[in-house]
Structure formats: structure tokens, C-alpha cells
Write an enzyme that holds these catalytic residues in place. Structure first.
Site, mmCIF file in Angstrom:
data_model
loop_
_atom_site.group_PDB
_atom_site.id
_atom_site.type_symbol
_atom_site.label_atom_id
_atom_site.label_comp_id
_atom_site.label_asym_id
_atom_site.label_seq_id
_atom_site.Cartn_x
_atom_site.Cartn_y
_atom_site.Cartn_z
ATOM 1 N N ARG A 53 8.994 -3.943 -27.927
ATOM 2 C CA ARG A 53 8.464 -4.084 -26.574
ATOM 3 C C ARG A 53 8.924 -2.955 -25.659
ATOM 4 O O ARG A 53 8.320 -2.728 -24.607
ATOM 5 C CB ARG A 53 8.882 -5.429 -25.970
ATOM 6 C CG ARG A 53 8.394 -6.638 -26.748
ATOM 7 C CD ARG A 53 8.742 -7.927 -26.041
ATOM 8 N NE ARG A 53 7.912 -8.118 -24.855
ATOM 9 C CZ ARG A 53 8.156 -9.026 -23.914
ATOM 10 N NH1 ARG A 53 9.227 -9.801 -24.017
ATOM 11 N NH2 ARG A 53 7.356 -9.146 -22.881
ATOM 12 N N ASP A 130 -2.455 -6.605 -23.253
ATOM 13 C CA ASP A 130 -1.852 -7.930 -23.106
ATOM 14 C C ASP A 130 -1.153 -8.439 -24.360
ATOM 15 O O ASP A 130 0.020 -8.781 -24.320
ATOM 16 C CB ASP A 130 -2.922 -8.930 -22.641
ATOM 17 C CG ASP A 130 -2.328 -10.245 -22.185
ATOM 18 O OD1 ASP A 130 -1.201 -10.238 -21.678
ATOM 19 O OD2 ASP A 130 -2.995 -11.277 -22.345
ATOM 20 N N ARG A 137 3.022 -4.534 -17.700
ATOM 21 C CA ARG A 137 3.472 -4.328 -16.328
ATOM 22 C C ARG A 137 4.497 -3.193 -16.236
ATOM 23 O O ARG A 137 4.491 -2.413 -15.272
ATOM 24 C CB ARG A 137 4.047 -5.624 -15.756
ATOM 25 C CG ARG A 137 3.013 -6.727 -15.597
ATOM 26 C CD ARG A 137 3.564 -7.905 -14.810
ATOM 27 N NE ARG A 137 4.713 -8.518 -15.445
ATOM 28 C CZ ARG A 137 4.641 -9.458 -16.385
ATOM 29 N NH1 ARG A 137 3.475 -9.894 -16.797
ATOM 30 N NH2 ARG A 137 5.741 -9.977 -16.902
ATOM 31 N N ASN A 151 6.765 -11.389 -7.512
ATOM 32 C CA ASN A 151 6.105 -12.424 -8.316
ATOM 33 C C ASN A 151 5.802 -11.944 -9.729
ATOM 34 O O ASN A 151 5.032 -12.576 -10.452
ATOM 35 C CB ASN A 151 4.817 -12.900 -7.638
ATOM 36 C CG ASN A 151 3.770 -11.801 -7.534
ATOM 37 O OD1 ASN A 151 3.998 -10.664 -7.943
ATOM 38 N ND2 ASN A 151 2.617 -12.141 -6.987
ATOM 39 N N ILE A 154 2.000 -6.573 -10.962
ATOM 40 C CA ILE A 154 1.905 -5.195 -10.501
ATOM 41 C C ILE A 154 0.939 -5.182 -9.325
ATOM 42 O O ILE A 154 -0.184 -5.680 -9.423
ATOM 43 C CB ILE A 154 1.394 -4.260 -11.615
ATOM 44 C CG1 ILE A 154 2.442 -4.133 -12.715
ATOM 45 C CG2 ILE A 154 1.034 -2.890 -11.056
ATOM 46 C CD1 ILE A 154 3.748 -3.473 -12.285
ATOM 47 N N CYS A 194 5.744 -21.001 -4.936
ATOM 48 C CA CYS A 194 5.578 -21.435 -6.329
ATOM 49 C C CYS A 194 5.713 -22.953 -6.440
ATOM 50 O O CYS A 194 6.748 -23.522 -6.066
ATOM 51 C CB CYS A 194 6.612 -20.761 -7.216
ATOM 52 S SG CYS A 194 6.484 -21.280 -8.953
ATOM 53 N N CYS A 239 0.949 -17.602 -6.481
ATOM 54 C CA CYS A 239 1.820 -16.515 -6.036
ATOM 55 C C CYS A 239 1.037 -15.249 -5.699
ATOM 56 O O CYS A 239 1.553 -14.352 -5.019
ATOM 57 C CB CYS A 239 2.918 -16.228 -7.058
ATOM 58 S SG CYS A 239 2.318 -15.574 -8.629
ATOM 59 N N ASN A 276 -15.481 -28.992 -31.049
ATOM 60 C CA ASN A 276 -14.953 -27.634 -31.141
ATOM 61 C C ASN A 276 -16.070 -26.608 -30.961
ATOM 62 O O ASN A 276 -15.910 -25.606 -30.255
ATOM 63 C CB ASN A 276 -14.273 -27.413 -32.498
ATOM 64 C CG ASN A 276 -12.954 -28.141 -32.599
ATOM 65 O OD1 ASN A 276 -12.283 -28.392 -31.600
ATOM 66 N ND2 ASN A 276 -12.564 -28.499 -33.809
ATOM 67 N N ARG A 277 -17.197 -26.877 -31.600
ATOM 68 C CA ARG A 277 -18.321 -25.947 -31.524
ATOM 69 C C ARG A 277 -18.862 -25.862 -30.097
ATOM 70 O O ARG A 277 -19.112 -24.758 -29.591
ATOM 71 C CB ARG A 277 -19.428 -26.390 -32.477
ATOM 72 C CG ARG A 277 -20.643 -25.474 -32.470
ATOM 73 C CD ARG A 277 -21.643 -25.914 -33.525
ATOM 74 N NE ARG A 277 -22.811 -25.060 -33.519
ATOM 75 C CZ ARG A 277 -23.833 -25.191 -34.356
ATOM 76 N NH1 ARG A 277 -23.820 -26.157 -35.278
ATOM 77 N NH2 ARG A 277 -24.865 -24.369 -34.286
#
Length: 347
Positions: A53, A130, A137, A151, A154, A194, A239, A276-277
């Protein structure tokens, strides 16, 4: 100059903001992530390897630069459907109003990578949005897209925090941009607003308490959070909404990111009957569908309990014998909440 060419091309393909930084280690971030992990504040959705990361060269061995991009999304719907006492509605957060942003940004990054590889022989590019290992960020902050707010969003000076982020690792040397100074100052509106007190401090979030995280889990949500989740089906914008930097920020620059109002604020009771479909057909194009129908159905049950919706009791009794334990538990709890309520809650 290559950097200027990239910037011009990015505008041509609909990238709203672009920034550049080195592929150096995110050393300060590494320390923060280690502390967050030790204190149990992570969501569990992240890449577990902190080195991956924070060390770009673990993802592209000869990485020299990172290109950060941002795409603005709307904060307001052109028409907002209203619920009634008989037909209550839930709510998806703004980041899940239009087409799944992962799809949109990955295509922009693919085009950007193709452009660079056509310009530079031997150029290598690795796109991430993501779900990649890097912290979007942190990359955006160092590349000058915006500052890291209290919060944990960005904030772009132009677009506020209503932006999707992505990045492109490359072995091409590009001049880095300068990070921006924070404009948060003494403002603590996001922290104070929050609903679950998820902020441990400025810029430090306990994801285990964050509604955005809680609505995506597949297990039972602790009772202490169910009332404040309200009718949120996926995510939370509180937020961001209270942030002064987002005041009057509403950009409609990409047709594919525009909200479908009946998907962004869907009727609750029909959600409980989806196969589900049918769920994939109805919600499959939005980011909020990524965990499947069970979390959304569970959240819809909590929302019906929040509204004290007596008309939903027959459906909830059907849910109370569902084959999924999380749905049965939610339905039993909701039935008790509704049957013991004095009056329905206003929309």
C-alpha cells in the site's frame, strides 16, 4: 513536453483533474497505517499488506512516477423521488448514483496509458482505482489534486470532495507537482456531525464505526448503529454534506455519472423480494451493488424499522423465515421495533 501533452490529452478524454508525483515510498502513511492496523480501526476491505500500500515499486518494479486523476460527480439530483407512509424509500450515497465509477475511471486510465505508451517507447503503466493496493487519497494528496481533510476525504479546491480518484503507475519520469496546504483550519464540522462518532481525531477514522463501512458488511450490524443508519442502503455522505468546502459544489460533467433517481432512492419493500438475477438487473450498474443483494436487503429491513412502517410487516414476517441468518435476525428485530412503536416516523 510530455507532461503537458498528457495534461492536454487528459482533458480531451474527460478527466477533470490530473496531478503527478514520484513513485517514492509513502513513509509517513506507512506509520499511520501500522498504527491504524494495531488499533483495529481498519475496515478489512483494504489490501492487508501495508508494504504494498505504501511502496509503489512493489507493484511496478521500475516505477518512477504516479499520475493521479480525479473525476467530479454530482451532489444533487435533478428530480428527487419522495417516499410516502405506504411507500418508503431508501438511499444510496452520492458515490453510487451513476454508473459504477470503477468502470468509468478504469476506461479513462486505459486511454491515458495507451497515450503514454504511444508517446514513449518501452513505457509501462499500471492503473488502479479504489480496489488497487495503493491508497488513492495518499497519491492524490501528494500529486496536488487536493488536501487530505479531517474527514479523510481529498478536497479539491475546484470540485470539493465530490470526486472519484484513480492513479496510473508508470516507469516514465515525469515532473512531480506540489501538494496543497490544508484549508480545514479550526473547522470540525465533519467530526462533530458524524452520526456514529467514527472519527478518532482529525484525519483518523475508526472504520468499524463508519456507516459507509457498516452498510457494506455482510453480517449483522450492532443494534447501537441501526437507528442512526436510518434509511441508508449504501454508504454515507454526512461528513461531506456538512463540509463548508462542498457548499454549492454540484458538477454535472459526465452523463454516465448522473443519478437514476429511482435507483438512487429506491422503494424499500420491493428490494426484499428481489432474486439475485433481478437485483443484478436493477442495481448491477451502480457501485453500491458490489457486495451483492444481502447487505442491501438487510439495510432495507433496518430502514423499514427506522420508519416504523406497519405496512411492511407481512413482508418482514416472510423475511423472518429466510434461509439467511442475517436476514432472519434483521426481520425479527424490525418486527419488534415496528410493533412496539407508537407512531410512524416522518420521511
Amino acid at each position: 513536453m510530455l507532461k503537458e501533452k498528457i495534461i492536454r490529452y487528459s482533458r480531451k478524454i474527460g478527466i477533470d483533474q490530473i496531478g503527478f508525483t514520484s513513485a517514492d515510498v509513502f513513509q509517513e502513511l506507512k506509520g499511520r497505517l501500522m498504527k491504524q492496523q494495531a488499533e483495529g480501526y481498519q475496515s478489512g476491505f483494504e489490501e492487508p499488506d501495508i508494504d504494498k500500500r505504501t511502496e509503489p515499486k512493489r507493484l511496478l518494479a521500475d516505477a518512477r512516477s504516479i499520475i493521479a486523476i480525479a473525476i467530479a460527480y454530482p451532489s444533487k439530483m435533478t428530480s428527487v423521488p419522495r417516499g410516502t407512509t405506504e411507500e418508503r424509500r431508501g438511499m444510496f450515497c452520492r458515490a453510487s448514483w451513476g454508473c459504477d465509477y470503477h468502470v468509468v475511471l478504469k476506461e479513462k486510465l486505459r486511454l491515458l496509458a495507451d497515450f503514454i505508451q504511444n508517446e514513449v517507447e518501452g513505457a509501462a503503466c499500471t492503473p488502479m482505482v479504489d480496489t488497487g493496493a495503493l491508497v488513492d487519497r495518499a497519491v492524490a494528496e501528494r500529486a496536488g489534486i487536493g488536501w487530505s481533510a479531517k474527514n479523510c476525504s481529498i478536497i479539491s479546491p475546484e470540485f470539493g470532495s465530490y470526486i472519484y480518484l484513480g492513479e496510473l503507475l508508470t516507469n516514465v519520469e515525469l515532473e512531480p507537482d506540489q501538494p496543497l496546504e490544508s484549508r480545514c483550519g479550526s473547522c470540525n464540522k465533519c467530526i462533530d456531525a458524524c452520526p456514529t462518532n467514527a472519527f478518532v481525531g482529525p484525519g483518523q477514522l475508526n472504520a468499524q464505526r463508519c456507516i459507509a463501512y457498516l452498510t457494506q458488511t455482510k453480517t449483522t450490524i450492532p443494534e447501537e448503529f441501526r437507528e442512526v443508519i436510518g434509511n441508508r442502503l449504501y454508504g454515507c455522505d454526512t461528513c461531506q454534506v456538512v463540509c463548508p468546502e462542498n457548499h454549492k459544489r454540484d458538477f454535472h460533467l459526465h452523463a454516465e455519472l448522473e443519478a437514476d433517481p429511482v435507483l438512487a432512492k429506491p422503494l424499500l419493500k420491493p428490494i426484499l423480494q428481489l432474486s439475485n438475477r433481478a437485483f443484478k438487473e436493477q442495481f448491477g450498474r451502480v457501485a453500491g451493488s458490489w457486495r451483492g443483494k444481502t447487505p442491501i436487503q438487510r439495510n432495507a429491513i433496518y430502514a423499514l424499522a427506522f420508519f416504523k412502517d406497519k405496512s411492511s410487516l407481512p413482508l418482514l414476517r416472510e423475511c423472518s423465515v429466510d434461509h439467511r441468518a442475517v436476514i432472519r435476525e434483521a426481520a425479527d428485530w424490525a418486527i419488534d421495533e415496528i410493533e412496539t412503536a407508537e407512531k410512524p416516523r416522518d420521511e
